[in-house]
Design a protein around this motif. Structure first.
Motif, PDB file in Angstrom:
ATOM      1  N   PHE A  24       0.821  -1.221   0.000  1.00 25.10           N
ATOM      2  CA  PHE A  24       0.000   0.000   0.000  1.00 25.10           C
ATOM      3  C   PHE A  24       0.852   1.267   0.000  1.00 25.10           C
ATOM      4  O   PHE A  24       0.394   2.329   0.412  1.00 25.10           O
ATOM      5  N   ALA A  25       2.095   1.161  -0.478  1.00 25.09           N
ATOM      6  CA  ALA A  25       3.022   2.301  -0.431  1.00 25.09           C
ATOM      7  C   ALA A  25       2.486   3.512  -1.179  1.00 25.09           C
ATOM      8  O   ALA A  25       2.622   4.652  -0.724  1.00 25.09           O
ATOM      9  N   GLY A  26       1.870   3.294  -2.336  1.00 29.48           N
ATOM     10  CA  GLY A  26       1.340   4.394  -3.124  1.00 29.48           C
ATOM     11  C   GLY A  26       0.216   5.126  -2.413  1.00 29.48           C
ATOM     12  O   GLY A  26       0.133   6.359  -2.456  1.00 29.48           O
ATOM     13  N   ILE A  27      -0.657   4.371  -1.748  1.00 27.41           N
ATOM     14  CA  ILE A  27      -1.755   4.990  -1.010  1.00 27.41           C
ATOM     15  C   ILE A  27      -1.212   5.770   0.182  1.00 27.41           C
ATOM     16  O   ILE A  27      -1.660   6.894   0.457  1.00 27.41           O
ATOM     17  N   LEU A  28      -0.257   5.188   0.897  1.00 24.95           N
ATOM     18  CA  LEU A  28       0.338   5.884   2.040  1.00 24.95           C
ATOM     19  C   LEU A  28       0.996   7.187   1.595  1.00 24.95           C
ATOM     20  O   LEU A  28       0.859   8.225   2.255  1.00 24.95           O
ATOM     21  N   MET A  29       1.730   7.152   0.472  1.00 26.75           N
ATOM     22  CA  MET A  29       2.348   8.373  -0.039  1.00 26.75           C
ATOM     23  C   MET A  29       1.287   9.398  -0.440  1.00 26.75           C
ATOM     24  O   MET A  29       1.439  10.604  -0.210  1.00 26.75           O
ATOM     25  N   GLY A  30       0.188   8.917  -1.030  1.00 24.47           N
ATOM     26  CA  GLY A  30      -0.892   9.821  -1.409  1.00 24.47           C
ATOM     27  C   GLY A  30      -1.478  10.538  -0.198  1.00 24.47           C
ATOM     28  O   GLY A  30      -1.755  11.741  -0.247  1.00 24.47           O
ATOM     29  N   ILE A  31      -1.636   9.812   0.901  1.00 26.68           N
ATOM     30  CA  ILE A  31      -2.193  10.401   2.120  1.00 26.68           C
ATOM     31  C   ILE A  31      -1.233  11.429   2.703  1.00 26.68           C
ATOM     32  O   ILE A  31      -1.602  12.578   2.977  1.00 26.68           O
ATOM     33  N   THR A  32       0.025  11.028   2.904  1.00 26.29           N
ATOM     34  CA  THR A  32       0.977  11.944   3.540  1.00 26.29           C
ATOM     35  C   THR A  32       1.275  13.140   2.648  1.00 26.29           C
ATOM     36  O   THR A  32       1.378  14.270   3.126  1.00 26.29           O
TER      37      THR A  32
END
Length: 475
Positions: A391-399
């Motif tokens: 889920f790295a892409g989603i985490l980066m999108g959130i932060t």
């Protein structure tokens, strides 16, 4: 036992430059294009509103300072909106599709900017920039998604730094060349034609040669593919029965994880300080030090040259520490994050006490502050993939979404505090606030940050098979 021996053989094998390095180079070029298209207006708008200062043979627009500020900020209105959806879409459709479509559309819109300014004025240009922001909102989440597929854990910091250094390279190129282009016979419209044209060329190259993962790449050797797979298998224990894109997204787990919450904080405080410097330092140097840094292309780009260079210095140090197993990954992340935030904290405080007749010292401190920020590429910036490769892409999108809200707020707070631009004490408060954010943000990261894969990376969906021998952990 046999599996472990094979894993060690592939992990320790020195493969030299491989397809994964070429893919990272393509990401570097992608981020160069992205930042070139992002910052080109900040230079071009000067020539667009004062043709006599560049080339009077091209159109001039009577836009007020308020209108120019509106145009420069409009990019971020769209940019913030697509961050989180982009991470989810990159997981579903692949990072290649998202970053390719986003930058291709953004590049075409850049080419259309001079025409839009002519037929629709600042209103159409503003709308164009909002759409460009929407398109570029997919870039960081998609880059993280691709990195999570291509970068073996031990190479993650180095490859990630190489990719994200494109941010500074694009900024340097645009700041250093836009003034020259605007004053040349081809004029300010060519700033948009060239940056957009290069983006279109990149899009064609990436369409044919880019790959979102080793599984999608036809040119990768079986040995290199196995090396990446084995290294990533060491990091994530346990099998997985269904494709990654079909795993349910554990939203609640994200926002109840202290390790991820401090990652949001660290990313946000970094952006607060970085964008405070980027947007307000020229005004500070002009009004307090009597030196207009924006009028000098070399001085404008120098801090980013320092950051670009230092990111590779820090990357080399990290690689040496990693190869010698001197420190754990968690300690490495916290060490470099501390260098990237706490040292600039000290220099920001020092910048607040620089006297008006010490402009050279101010430039040195500015370069040192921005240069040290390069260490954060090896800190929080790669931590999303550490916590959850799936889920790295989603985490980066959130932060990145939250952090860019801070990027918008920071200059507004400066405007509220600095009512007299010639008052050094008011500017001192601005620097102290940024330094305070750095202090608190990195302290929380040092205390609560982690660099191991979290349990919610692989949410339960079906009963797992445990027939495959478990690979030996790296740490």
């Amino acid at each position: 036992m046999v599996t472990t021996v094979k894993n060690r053989r592939f992990e320790d094998e020195d493969s030299g430059l491989g397809v994964r390095h070429f893919q990272i180079f393509l990401l570097f070029l992608a981020l160069t294009v992205a930042y070139g298209c992002r910052v080109n207006l900040s230079v071009a708008v000067v020539a667009m509103t004062d043709a006599a200062s560049a080339n009077p043979d091209f159109p001039e627009y009577n836009w007020s300072e308020k209108t120019k500020s509106l145009l420069l900020s409009s990019f971020f209105w769209g940019y913030v909106i697509t961050q989180v959806p982009a991470g989810q879409l990159a997981r579903k459709y692949g990072g290649k599709v998202m970053i390719l479509s986003g930058l291709a559309i953004c590049s075409i819109l850049n080419i259309l900017t001079p025409i839009c300014a002519k037929i629709g004025g600042w209103q159409l240009v503003c709308a164009l920039r909002v759409v460009e922001g929407l398109c570029q909102g997919v870039v960081f989440p998609s880059t993280h998604t691709i990195l999570s597929q291509w970068a073996p854990p031990k190479e993650r910091a180095t490859l990630g730094t190489c990719a994200y250094s494109g941010n500074q390279f694009g900024t340097i190129l645009m700041l250093a060349t836009s003034g020259v282009i605007a004053a040349s016979p081809i004029g300010w419209p060519s700033i948009f034609y060239i940056s957009g044209g290069i983006g279109c060329v990149w899009s064609v190259v990436y369409f044919f040669f880019g790959a979102g993962s080793p599984q999608e790449c036809k040119s990768i050797s079986a040995e290199e593919k196995k090396l990446i797979e084995m290294a990533q298998a060491d990091e994530v224990s346990g099998g997985q029965e269904q494709p990654t894109e079909q795993l349910p997204t554990p939203w609640l787990s994200f926002f109840t994880s202290p390790a991820f919450l401090v990652l949001i904080v660290s990313h946000s405080v970094h952006n607060w300080g970085f964008w405070t410097l980027l947007t307000e330092i020229p005004s500070y140097m002009k009004n307090i030090l009597g030196k207009d840094i924006k009028s000098n292309a070399l001085l404008s780009s120098l801090p980013y040259v320092c950051m670009f260079a230092m990111s590779f210095v820090f990357s080399s140090i990290s690689a040496q520490l990693n190869n010698r197993n001197c420190i754990s990954r968690s300690t490495s992340r916290k060490l470099f994050n501390s260098i990237g935030l706490w040292i600039p904290m000290v220099t920001l405080v020092g910048l607040g006490y620089v006297n008006p007749d010490q402009s050279e010292l101010a430039v040195v401190l500015l370069c040192f502050t921005v240069g040290m920020n390069g260490a954060t590429y090896l800190g929080f910036n790669m931590n999303h993939i550490d916590l959850s490769p799936n889920f790295a892409g989603i985490l980066m999108g959130i932060t990145n979404g939250v952090a860019n809200i801070m990027s918008i707020i920071a200059p507004l707070i400066v405007g509220f505090i600095v009512t007299n631009e010639h008052d050094p004490e008011q500017w001192r408060i601005v620097f102290f606030i940024a330094a305070g954010f750095y202090l608190v943000g990195n302290t929380l990261y040092v205390i609560f940050g982690k660099a191991n894969v979290q349990p919610w990376n692989d949410p339960p969906a079906k009963p797992r098979r445990n027939s495959t021998p478990q690979v030996e952990s790296q740490h």
